[in-house]
Scaffold this active site. Structure first.
Site, PDB file in Angstrom:
ATOM      1  N   ARG A  60      19.788   1.546 -15.009  1.00 19.16           N
ATOM      2  CA  ARG A  60      19.236   2.509 -15.964  1.00 19.16           C
ATOM      3  C   ARG A  60      18.663   3.729 -15.247  1.00 19.16           C
ATOM      4  NH1 ARG A  60      14.161   2.512 -19.266  1.00 19.16           N
ATOM      5  NH2 ARG A  60      14.619   3.709 -21.156  1.00 19.16           N
ATOM      6  N   HIS A  64      19.768   7.608 -16.104  1.00 18.11           N
ATOM      7  CA  HIS A  64      18.825   8.658 -16.472  1.00 18.11           C
ATOM      8  C   HIS A  64      18.827   9.795 -15.456  1.00 18.11           C
ATOM      9  CE1 HIS A  64      16.196   6.954 -19.857  1.00 18.11           C
ATOM     10  NE2 HIS A  64      17.251   6.163 -19.753  1.00 18.11           N
ATOM     11  N   ASN A  92      11.278   8.461 -20.314  1.00 10.87           N
ATOM     12  CA  ASN A  92      11.116   7.772 -19.028  1.00 10.87           C
ATOM     13  C   ASN A  92       9.729   7.197 -18.788  1.00 10.87           C
ATOM     14  OD1 ASN A  92      13.731   8.685 -18.545  1.00 10.87           O
ATOM     15  ND2 ASN A  92      13.052  10.457 -17.366  1.00 10.87           N
ATOM     16  N   HIS A 171      23.976  -2.453 -21.627  1.00  8.97           N
ATOM     17  CA  HIS A 171      22.893  -3.112 -22.358  1.00  8.97           C
ATOM     18  C   HIS A 171      23.127  -4.611 -22.495  1.00  8.97           C
ATOM     19  CE1 HIS A 171      21.073   0.662 -24.497  1.00  8.97           C
ATOM     20  NE2 HIS A 171      20.906   0.654 -23.183  1.00  8.97           N
TER      21      HIS A 171
END
Length: 297
Positions: A60, A64, A92, A171
């Site tokens: 992740r 990002h 975040n 996910h």
């Protein structure tokens, strides 16, 4: 809230070969720092062995990083009195994790090759070994995004709808905070009632609990597989943005394919990871090899 227990695993090296055909080179450090990949791999495996959730957290982080101004390692920078970075942006703040693991990896890499391997590359390899400012507030897709918003957000980064669905499959590991799925489990109808009830026990409708965690994939939350897509077909997507991929829209058929064809999902995920890793990286003299990933030199 734990998922059904299965042995934790690292994401297989299934997209290693694909990197060779991308714009960037997977052998870039073969001469300048031949122990780099091995060092990162061992550190990631140790971190995941200590905490299975860390694999998802590192993946992740890379996502990002790439989605905001490209894959430049900027998500790792701490705020200073004169600089506000991405760490404290709304998507975040108190959500991204794994920074200490990257710090540890950077220290180990610096020990074998002084100021050679960039923080961005360490993060990218760590993400691979684990299986992604104002811009950070606006460019990262929200867990409340609808399908059209998701397609648009990925398209702006040069990623196709297939890339978007495949990358969403990340996910299948990791957990989500109550605040990101509270509205779905209490107010939406496109959700399996048993899933909603079970998640409500750890995510109150009011009175706190924002940071309470639940697995994104309640079946095999530490195993990288295609259960995420199997869940969507059964209306068991935890996030609103997850279930948007299967709800009568243009991505239904691809979700169905991934739910029954693990090899196809792995192949498409590998290709999408390579494409995402090529989003505006800093190369040559455009950036710097930071000694400390949390601050500029």
């Amino acid at each position: 809230m734990a998922c059904n227990h299965r042995p934790p695993c690292l994401l297989a090296f299934f997209f290693f070969a694909a990197i060779a055909s991308a714009q960037l080179s997977s052998t870039f450090y073969s001469t300048s720092c031949p122990l780099a990949i091995q060092t990162i791999r061992q550190a990631v495996r140790a971190a995941v062995a200590k905490e299975a959730r860390m694999g998802a957290s590192l993946l992740r982080l890379h996502f990002h990083d790439c989605f905001v101004n490209g894959c430049d390692g900027s998500v790792l920078l701490d705020d200073t009195p004169s600089f506000t970075g991405e760490k404290t942006a709304v998507p975040n703040n108190n959500s991204l994790r794994g920074f200490d693991v990257i710090d540890n990896i950077k220290s180990q890499v610096e020990a074998v090759c002084k100021q050679v391997v960039s923080c961005a590359d360490i993060l990218a390899v760590a993400a691979r070994e684990s299986v992604a400012a104002d811009a950070a507030n606006t460019e990262i897709p929200s867990p409340k995004s609808d399908l059209d918003d998701l397609i648009s957000a990925y398209s702006k980064k040069g990623l196709s709808t297939t890339d978007m669905v495949a990358l969403s499959g990340a996910h299948t590991i990791g957990q989500a905070r109550c605040i990101s799925f509270r509205d779905r489990i209490y107010n939406e109808t496109s959700i399996d009632s048993s899933l909603a009830t079970s998640r409500q026990s750890n995510c109150p409708s009011s009175g706190g609990g924002d940071d309470n965690l639940s697995p994104l994939d309640a079946v095999t939350c530490t195993l990288f597989d295609n259960f995420y897509f199997r869940n969507l077909v059964k209306k068991k997507g935890l996030l609103h943005s997850d279930q948007q991929l299967f709800g009568g829209g243009s991505t239904d058929s691809l979700v169905t394919t991934y739910s029954t064809n693990t090899a196809r999902f792995f192949s498409d995920f590998a290709a999408a990871m390579v494409k995402m890793g090529n989003i505006s990286p800093l190369t040559g003299t455009d950036g710097e090899v930071r000694l400390n990933c949390r601050k500029t030199n």
